[in-house]
Every structure is written in C-alpha cells, then in structure tokens.
Design a protein around this motif. Structure first.
Motif, PDB file in Angstrom:
ATOM      1  N   ASP A 232       0.865  -1.177   0.000  1.00 51.59           N
ATOM      2  CA  ASP A 232       0.000   0.000   0.000  1.00 51.59           C
ATOM      3  C   ASP A 232       0.899   1.223   0.000  1.00 51.59           C
ATOM      4  OD1 ASP A 232      -2.273  -1.442   0.123  1.00 51.59           O
ATOM      5  OD2 ASP A 232      -2.509  -1.330   2.296  1.00 51.59           O
ATOM      6  N   GLU A 233       0.662   2.130  -0.902  1.00 53.97           N
ATOM      7  CA  GLU A 233       1.508   3.317  -0.971  1.00 53.97           C
ATOM      8  C   GLU A 233       0.936   4.447  -0.122  1.00 53.97           C
ATOM      9  OE1 GLU A 233       4.355   3.412  -1.982  1.00 53.97           O
ATOM     10  OE2 GLU A 233       4.710   2.452  -3.901  1.00 53.97           O
ATOM     11  N   VAL A 234       1.728   4.912   0.824  1.00 52.34           N
ATOM     12  CA  VAL A 234       1.375   6.109   1.577  1.00 52.34           C
ATOM     13  C   VAL A 234       2.041   7.255   0.832  1.00 52.34           C
ATOM     14  CG1 VAL A 234       1.639   7.317   3.762  1.00 52.34           C
ATOM     15  CG2 VAL A 234       1.350   4.835   3.733  1.00 52.34           C
ATOM     16  N   SER A 235       1.265   8.267   0.466  1.00 47.60           N
ATOM     17  CA  SER A 235       1.897   9.355  -0.296  1.00 47.60           C
ATOM     18  C   SER A 235       2.424  10.426   0.650  1.00 47.60           C
ATOM     19  CB  SER A 235       0.915   9.946  -1.296  1.00 47.60           C
ATOM     20  OG  SER A 235      -0.155  10.557  -0.631  1.00 47.60           O
ATOM     21  N   TRP A 236       3.539  11.022   0.260  1.00 42.07           N
ATOM     22  CA  TRP A 236       4.180  12.104   1.014  1.00 42.07           C
ATOM     23  C   TRP A 236       3.953  13.409   0.270  1.00 42.07           C
ATOM     24  CZ3 TRP A 236       8.471  11.325   4.815  1.00 42.07           C
ATOM     25  CH2 TRP A 236       8.491  10.009   5.294  1.00 42.07           C
ATOM     26  N   ARG A 237       3.619  14.435   1.022  1.00 43.23           N
ATOM     27  CA  ARG A 237       3.452  15.749   0.400  1.00 43.23           C
ATOM     28  C   ARG A 237       4.825  16.369   0.151  1.00 43.23           C
ATOM     29  NH1 ARG A 237       0.099  18.948   4.476  1.00 43.23           N
ATOM     30  NH2 ARG A 237       1.056  17.451   5.884  1.00 43.23           N
ATOM     31  N   VAL A 238       4.991  16.961  -1.024  1.00 41.72           N
ATOM     32  CA  VAL A 238       6.215  17.702  -1.337  1.00 41.72           C
ATOM     33  C   VAL A 238       5.882  19.180  -1.264  1.00 41.72           C
ATOM     34  CG1 VAL A 238       7.992  18.159  -3.058  1.00 41.72           C
ATOM     35  CG2 VAL A 238       7.029  15.856  -2.848  1.00 41.72           C
ATOM     36  N   ILE A 239       6.603  19.898  -0.391  1.00 44.17           N
ATOM     37  CA  ILE A 239       6.305  21.316  -0.181  1.00 44.17           C
ATOM     38  C   ILE A 239       7.482  22.160  -0.653  1.00 44.17           C
ATOM     39  CG2 ILE A 239       5.892  23.077   1.589  1.00 44.17           C
ATOM     40  CD1 ILE A 239       4.253  21.033   3.097  1.00 44.17           C
ATOM     41  N   ASP A 240       7.172  23.179  -1.445  1.00 46.64           N
ATOM     42  CA  ASP A 240       8.188  24.106  -1.932  1.00 46.64           C
ATOM     43  C   ASP A 240       8.646  24.983  -0.770  1.00 46.64           C
ATOM     44  OD1 ASP A 240       9.716  26.030  -3.154  1.00 46.64           O
ATOM     45  OD2 ASP A 240       8.234  26.585  -4.663  1.00 46.64           O
ATOM     46  N   ALA A 241       9.940  24.878  -0.449  1.00 46.98           N
ATOM     47  CA  ALA A 241      10.478  25.616   0.698  1.00 46.98           C
ATOM     48  C   ALA A 241      10.359  27.121   0.517  1.00 46.98           C
ATOM     49  CB  ALA A 241      11.946  25.238   0.900  1.00 46.98           C
ATOM     50  N   LYS A 242      10.345  27.569  -0.729  1.00 46.92           N
ATOM     51  CA  LYS A 242      10.311  29.011  -0.988  1.00 46.92           C
ATOM     52  C   LYS A 242       8.917  29.589  -0.781  1.00 46.92           C
ATOM     53  CE  LYS A 242      11.811  32.364  -4.453  1.00 46.92           C
ATOM     54  NZ  LYS A 242      12.253  32.551  -5.834  1.00 46.92           N
ATOM     55  N   SER A 243       7.901  28.909  -1.339  1.00 44.67           N
ATOM     56  CA  SER A 243       6.540  29.456  -1.282  1.00 44.67           C
ATOM     57  C   SER A 243       5.677  28.851  -0.180  1.00 44.67           C
ATOM     58  CB  SER A 243       5.839  29.216  -2.631  1.00 44.67           C
ATOM     59  OG  SER A 243       5.655  27.824  -2.828  1.00 44.67           O
ATOM     60  N   GLY A 244       6.082  27.639   0.294  1.00 43.99           N
ATOM     61  CA  GLY A 244       5.267  26.932   1.272  1.00 43.99           C
ATOM     62  C   GLY A 244       4.104  26.185   0.653  1.00 43.99           C
ATOM     63  N   HIS A 245       3.977  26.217  -0.679  1.00 40.57           N
ATOM     64  CA  HIS A 245       2.872  25.542  -1.361  1.00 40.57           C
ATOM     65  C   HIS A 245       3.179  24.060  -1.576  1.00 40.57           C
ATOM     66  CE1 HIS A 245       1.897  29.716  -3.194  1.00 40.57           C
ATOM     67  NE2 HIS A 245       1.243  29.526  -2.055  1.00 40.57           N
TER      68      HIS A 245
END
Length: 925
Positions: A461-474
């Motif tokens: 089962d794949e748990v997805s990880w959020r990737v956050i842009d360090a510059k914008s926080g998005h």
C-alpha cells in the motif's frame, strides 16, 4: 471440434493457425500446456478455444474456467475480445476484480459465468466466499496470461499457492501464456504444465541501431525547440522514421521521459500522444483510439504498451535509448507488423557511446534468441498469508497440512520445516492463528480475517508524502512511499517536469521539504525503480565488444553481425573513448578524480550494486560517512569530498568471495530501501498492522525471519550477490584484472555515468548545455532589487532587464555604486544607510548589512552583468561571488554558479518557516 465453434472460427479468421491447432490438440488430449509465442501469434485464442470447445461438448457447469490476467487494464481488452467469442458461442464471460461493483459481484454469485476473468489477488478473495466456493468446485481450466509478468515477483508466488488451494476442491488443467523467455522449461515447471507449445515458425525481426550525428540543418531545429543540436538530430531522425514507415510506437524506459519526449515532439508540431501506467484510464483509451483511427501518427509509451493492447496495425517500433534488456526489445519490437510471416522492424535511437554499444549487443542477442531468464521467487511472508487463507477456508487443520500443500508449488518445493515453523511462530506471536498441541491443530484467532483481507495484494500500500516548496510553502505534489525510501537529504528528483532538491524529510508528518533545482540531468525519476536494470549477460557482452573494438575492429564486427548499423557510427562512437579509461570483460578500471571515483565495471546494475556496497562499506570504515554511491550498468560512481587513491580502492575489490554476502547485508541494513522493504514484509507477515508507523523498524525485527525475508527480497530485486561473488572469484583466479588511473578531469565514460544513466537516475533527459540554458533562464527571471548605496534609491526588477542598462548609474544621484540585492537585504539596508548618512553609529549587525551591499555594488561596478548573475544565484553572497567572478567567465561562470547552488543546498539544511523567513532570505544573497 464442436460444429458451432467450427462455424465461428471460420467467421473470425477462416481457420486456426498452426500454433492454435497444436494448442487445441494438446489441451483436448487432457494436458496442461504452456504456450510460448511472440505478440500477434494468436496466443489468446490458442488458449481459450479448446476450453470453449470442451464447455460446449461436455456441457460443463459454471464456473468452468478461470482466466487470470495480471493487469486490470488487460482485462478490459480481454473482455471485449472474449465476450465476442462468448456471445457467438452462447458462453457467458465476465470479469471480476477490486473495482467490480457490489451489484455485479452479487449477480455473479447468483448466476455465475462459465468463464470468469480475474486478477491473481481476486483468486484469494473468491476462494473464501462461501456462495462462490460451491461453483469453484466445477473449475476444469485455469488460464494464466502474461506469465512472465508474474514468475519473478511475489504476486506469482501468491498465485501458485492460490492454485494449490483451488486444487484442494477442483480438478483442473493449467494453460499458461507468455512471450519468449530464457528459461522455458523452468517456467513450464513453475506452472506445472505437461508440455510447451510454440510456433513452428521463427519470428523475424530487423533491428536498426542508430547513433545520430548533428547536421547543419539540425542547428535551426535546435534553436526552434531550445535544445542542443545533438537532441535536435535525434528528434529529426526519429520523425524521419515515422514519416517513412507510417503508424509508430515510440518506446521510452521511464514515464518521465515519455512525457518529456512527447512534449518536445508536440512543441515541434508533430501529431503524437503519450501513454503510460500513471495516466488515467480515460487518457490511455483516448490515446489508443487516436492512434487506431489515424488521428495521430505515433504514441510515445512505456511498458504499458507491451502487453497486447489492441491499437490496430503498427508499422514500426522506435526505441528511444537502449531497451536495456533483450526480452524488452523483442516484446516491444513485436508490436510492429505482428502478423505471422511479417518482419517486425524496430529502430533504436541511442544518445551516447555506452547507450550505442549496449543497444548493438541487445539487438544481436535478440536476433540469436538469447533471452534473459525470469527468476522465480517464493517468500515466507506470502506463505504466512497462504496459511491463514487455508484456515479461513477450513477453520482448523493439522499443523503439517499447509506445509504439505505449499510444497506442491514450484517456488516452495524446497521449503524447510524449520522455515515453515518460523513462519507459524510469527503468526502465533501476532495472535492471528493459534496451535493446539494436544490435537496438533492450527486454528484461527480474532485478528485473522482482518489480516487476511488487508494483505490480499503483495504490492505494498503506498502512503503518499506531500512535497512542499520551501520558498513558497505551497504543496507541489505527492510522492509514493517506495520512492521516498530511496531519497536522502541533498538528493534531487523530478516532479511535474521540474527538478527538486530535498532539503528535509519529515517522517512523522510525511512531508518532504524541497527547493526547485536548475538541474534535471542528475535527478531521480519520480517513479521508484522505473529504470530497467541491465542484466549481467548484456553488460558482460558489452565489455567483450569494447575489448574487441580496441584490438581487432574486424573481429568486433562479427560479434554484432546481422544487426543493421553503420560502421562509421561505430568507429565514431569508439573514438570518443579510445585512449581513456574503460572496462572490458577482462578489465575493471578504477578512475579517481578530485570530486568522484568511478569503478568502470561491465557487470550490470544488480551486480554493480553489490560491488558498490562492498567498496562503500570499506571506505566508511576508514574515512567515515562522507561518500555517496550509485551503481549503474557499467560503472559504480562515488561522489568524494577529496581525491581518493585508486590503488587503495583496487585493494578493496579483492575480497574473499565468501565474505561478499556478509558485507552486502551489513550495508543494506543501513539503507532506506531496507527499512521500507522490511516494513512491508512485516505487514505481509501480520507482525505489523497495515496502518502501523514504525520509525526504527529494523531494530524491531533484527535477527528474525522477517529480517531474513527482507534481505532475500532485496537480493532478488536489487542486489545480485551471486554474480558479485563470481566477480570476486574471477579476480582471485586472475581472469579479471584491475587497472587504475589518477586524473584531473573525468573521462568521457566517467562524465557520462556521473550525470546520466543508471537504475535510479533519469537517463538522458537534458544534456549539459540544456541544463545550463535552463539555469540561465531561471536566473534571468529572478527578481532582485537594484539599490543605490549612496542615496538609497531602489527599484525592484528582473535580472534580465539589467542586461540592457548601458551605464549602471543611479537615476537620482548619478552614483555608479549600485548593488544587486535580495528584497529582504534591500529592506534591511535602507534604514542602515539612513543612519550612515546622518552620521549615527552602527551596531555590529548593521555594519555587516552595510558592508555586504557596498561589496555587492563594487562587484557590479567591476564585473558588470556577470556580477548581477552571480549575486542573483542561490547561496552566493558577495564574498563567494567575488571569488567565483575572479576565476570564471561565460559558460564556465554558469557552471560554477550552478555547482555552488548544489553544494550550498547539500551542506546546509534549512526550512523556510515564517519565523525565520528573513534569516533564510539573507543567506540567498
């Protein structure tokens, strides 16, 4: 043959071909059969028509036949094809898998079809459904499609055990279908087939291996598409092939590259679509239909197009870059002109010398029928699930009964009683099953049903990880857990067509904090393990060809006889590496440069992974954890903080073969991949719940059967210990020697392996000049503030606009002391300048702010626009900029600035929280 079937066959294709006749005869005589044939041979009908015939002649009760296909997408195409036969013959055919509606499932239970199409996982479900089980006793045939997709993984092991469970209640024949494999007899035994049926004709192929050279006309295309002339030449040659032949499939090795190649062709105005497993079903169907109907000329695809999806006739197959395996090339090439007697034509467009030589060898092996074997695997975790499945069916069983049934399956034929007892102990400790010593009976406990149904699939089962842009926080996207397990801080990966550098991995929050990177050429693809590993047989043959090219060109040509290529291309390719370090089938070459050490070795990805881990472990013992290592098909690359002595590394290669597994196992235990695999193995055993979050899982199961199974899985999939032991034996015997070189600059092959290619790298996406162009574009778009350090005038602008300023003077006071600064730095500077102008004393921090911008202004005055570029780049303050500007100009300056960015990010972990936003932004300037 039943008269109705005769009539329908005549309507469909007149008469059966020889393969179909042979299969019909063997199945009808009561045998289990393995059908081995290339795409377009009529395998599906060869398998199902004798089954339909027996249903008609014997009046078999439903469910008479199970058709097991590994992919749900395959079921869609199969259903349309098989339903046609079913309707014509009055035989009901239905499909059942995880996405089938509850209404449909209920209908199938009440009124079961005569043929049910399922996935391997669905078999585990229907065996435990009481209302369906009574119909399963009628099964007389089990057809397994695309066997090669199952043999070498745990889905296949689970399927074999499921068939043995079915054999407890039904007496059935097995019919398997596969494309050509290198170990036919073993696959026959795996299926428990009595005989193999193959075509009486040999499929004909014509392979063209191309190494395009830029021509004058490619310069214009290069400018139009903003690519290098080399890439433009490859795109031109590719489209010339499409125009010459007609409808084409263009295969790439990764989904990322399929997207990029399709994008480039579309920008050029070419009618193409992309097709791969990560696209929605609707997008895939639309792409297939567009090709079939002639609205597009080519489909850029990955292995998603290998498995017999109906897209009509294809005239030619183009493989962009080496297919990396013989089986892959033949499977893909077979999609073109796949009718009996037609010659399948395939072109391989190669991108560098290594890619070219490897493709020549693969094409030659394909012509000779030297296919790679598929390696069967069992698994004690799969065995655990099987034991519980039997108990779900029978409630109580004598302890030895599951053991006896399991050993009937090929991959468990050597299962030891000790391993079986260890497996039972894990299940007992997890309170999934119990054992009554007095009656010698195994029985179910409360957690058994949840465990069984949660673990129906061996695919994690794949748990997805959020990737956050360090510059914008998005949030910029999500990554699968399996991919994250191969990431480390400082590594690069591709997402959404951009490259990102990992700044921080937050295990608890399942967040990756990342910053956009200018470099794509060394980034890992966002789909884990997508690059196809090159096997030892291919890599070693590449080594032999290189040796012959160096000493006897004519003899070298005999090694690739039958392959279509140009001699001048081969000479040109080999001239690129002549006189430089390269490996052969008799030589390993250790090349040391100031920033990297490369072990050139032609042993394939998995064996080189083992060799790399051995050397890495020994380097760590001496110098500590200051090296990173990456194994590729023809090299192992170490990034080093200083230049290593290649003679020292040569010494590390001479290991006792018996110590190889011990060293590799120790190395693997420290890896992300090991922890992720162990987590999934433990879940499949029932030792951890499906939703468990364990940070140090390796400590929890140290020394257990779970650890043993984790290592076995890694040895099978990623690390070839046996071949590494063979290499050590060859070194010991003297049939392999080690050469060394200490160099100031990396060789051609070293540079190639340091930047592109490899199992975990994104091969050939962008060339060096393309990467620099992207980096430069990003700098030109960067927003800075121009500040007069004399009067305080300031203006926000993009870097690109500053290039056109004839004389850099302040419009207010005429001063030439204009600094380029980050908005935060400019904001801090202005009140400090006001204090200076009013003669007020400065605090130490204010003095630093003031001096920083004065130095930046001085650099702009001295170096002009080069200084603007340097000060706008990430991680380059005035001091660093001064050093770089004094040493580099032009393209060399861009390279130096790009390297500075990478080094800065790798050596400094940070995260832009609101509370320290200003501090982080100071570092940027």
């Amino acid at each position: 043959m039943h008269p109705l079937l005769k009539k329908v066959i005549k309507e469909r294709f007149g008469k059966l071909n020889r393969l179909q006749q042979d299969a019909f005869r063997e199945v009808s005589s009561g045998k289990s059969v393995l059908i081995i044939a290339p795409t377009g041979s009529g395998k599906t009908e060869a398998a199902v028509l004798p089954v339909f015939n027996e249903i008609l002649e014997e009046g078999l009760k439903p469910i008479s036949a199970l058709y097991i296909a590994p992919l749900k997408a395959l079921n869609r195409d199969l259903l349309e094809r098989l339903e046609w036969w079913g309707k014509k013959l009055g035989i009901t055919v239905e499909v059942r898998h995880g996405d089938t509606s509850a209404y449909r499932k209920a209908k199938q239970t009440k009124n079961p079809p005569q043929m049910l199409i399922i996935t391997p996982e669905t078999l585990g479900v229907i065996l435990t459904v009481k209302s369906l089980r009574k119909h399963l006793v009628n099964v007389k045939f089990v057809i397994v499609d695309e066997i090669a997709e199952l043999v070498d993984n745990k889905r296949g092991a689970q399927l074999l055990l499921g068939l043995e469970r079915l054999a407890e209640i039904a007496d059935f024949r097995r019919i398997g279908m596969t494309a050509t494999v290198g170990n036919e007899d073993e696959v026959r035994e795996w299926l428990k087939a009595d005989t193999i049926v193959k075509p009486n004709w040999k499929k004909a192929y014509r392979f063209h291996v191309l190494y395009p050279k830029p021509e004058e006309k490619d310069e214009e295309l290069a400018r139009e598409l903003s690519v290098s002339p080399d890439i433009a030449a490859r795109l031109r040659v590719l489209w010339e092939i499409v125009e010459r032949h007609g409808k084409a499939l263009i295969f790439t090795n990764t989904r990322q590259f399929a997207e990029i190649l399709a994008h480039r062709l579309k920008v050029w105005g070419k009618p193409v679509e992309v097709h791969h497993g990560s696209l929605s079903r609707e997008a895939r169907i639309n792409a297939e239909r567009a090709l079939k109907e002639g609205r597009i000329k080519a489909l850029v695809c990955t292995s998603s197009m290998e498995l017999g999806i109906d897209i009509g006739d294809v005239d030619v197959v183009i493989q962009y870059m080496s297919p990396r395996q013989v089986n892959r090339l033949v499977q893909r090439a077979g999609r073109a002109k796949h009718r009996i007697g037609e010659v399948s034509e395939a072109y391989i467009i190669t991108t560098n010398v290594e890619d070219y030589i490897q493709s020549l060898i693969i094409a030659k092996h394909a012509l000779e029928g030297r296919f790679e074997p598929v390696e069967p695997i069992g698994g004690l975790d799969v065995l655990a699930h099987f034991v519980v499945g039997l108990l779900v069916e029978y409630k109580r069983l004598p302890r030895e009964r599951p053991y006896e049934i399991a050993r009937r399956a090929y991959v468990y034929r050597d299962l030891s009683w000790e391993d079986y007892l260890d497996t039972l102990k894990v299940l007992e400790d997890a309170r999934i099953i119990g054992y009554d010593e007095e009656t010698n009976q195994l029985y179910l406990r409360r957690g058994a049903f949840q465990y069984y149904y949660e673990n129906l699939s061996t695919i994690p089962d794949e748990v997805s990880w959020r990737v956050i842009d360090a510059k914008s926080g998005h949030i910029v996207g999500r990554l699968d857990e399996s991919f994250v397990m191969d990431l480390e801080e400082g590594m690069e990966f591709v997402m959404g067509g951009k490259s990102w550098i990992v700044l921080k991995i937050d295990d608890e929050a399942k967040i990756i904090k990342a910053r956009e990177s200018p470099s794509i050429e060394s980034a890992i693809p966002s789909w884990e393990g997508e690059m196809i590993p090159v096997p030892f047989s291919v890599a070693f043959a590449v080594g032999r060809l290189k040796r012959e090219l160096a000493f006897d060109f004519r003899n070298a040509l005999s090694l690739i006889e039958g392959v279509e290529f140009r001699e001048e291309d081969l000479k040109r390719a080999f001239e690129e590496i002549r006189g430089e370090p390269f490996s052969t089938d008799r030589d390993i070459f250790v090349e040391s440069t100031p920033k990297a050490l490369i072990i050139h070795a032609d042993f394939g990805n998995r064996a080189n992974e083992a060799i790399g881990r051995i050397v890495h472990s020994l380097l760590i013992l001496r110098y500590g954890r200051v090296f990173s290592v990456r194994a590729q098909a023809h090299a192992v690359v170490f990034k080093t903080p200083f230049q290593l002595n290649p003679e020292e590394v040569k010494h590390y290669l001479y290991q006792d073969p018996e110590s190889v597994e011990f060293i590799v196992a120790r190395s693997l235990r420290d890896s992300h991949a090991y922890r992720w695999r162990m987590l999934n193995v433990a879940k499949r055993f029932g030792a951890l719940r499906r939703d468990a979050k364990i940070r140090r899982v390796e400590r929890l199961f140290e020394g257990t059967v779970i650890e043993r199974e984790t290592l076995n899985e890694l040895y099978h999939d990623k690390v070839d210990v046996k071949t590494a032991e063979l290499v050590m034996e060859m070194l010991k015997a003297g049939s392999l020697r080690v050469k060394t070189a200490l160099r100031k600059e990396p060789s051609t092959l070293a540079r190639l392996n340091m930047t592109v290619g490899g199992e975990f790298l994104l091969s050939g996406i962008l060339e060096r000049d393309e990467v620099l162009e992207l980096f430069k574009k990003r700098l030109l778009e960067h927003e800075v503030v121009l500040v007069c350090t004399n009067c305080g005038w300031h203006s926000k602008t993009k870097v690109a606009r500053l290039r056109s300023i004839k004389e850099r003077e302040c419009p207010r006071c005429g001063s030439k002391m204009l600094a380029v600064a980050h908005p935060i730095d400019a904001e801090e500077f202005l009140p400090v300048l006001d204090k200076v102008r009013h003669g007020r004393p400065l605090e130490k921090k204010e003095e630093r702010v003031y001096r920083k911008l004065l130095k930046a202004a001085d650099l702009v005055d001295s170096y002009g626009f080069d200084a603007v570029l340097a000060l706008a780049s990430y991680g380059t303050g005035p001091d660093t900029a001064a050093r770089i500007l004094s040493q580099y100009k032009g393209e060399a300056l861009l390279v130096a600035l790009m390297e500075r960015e990478r080094d800065f990010i790798r050596t400094r972990r940070f995260w832009v929280d609101k509370k320290d936003n200003s501090n982080e932004n100071k570092d940027k300037s």
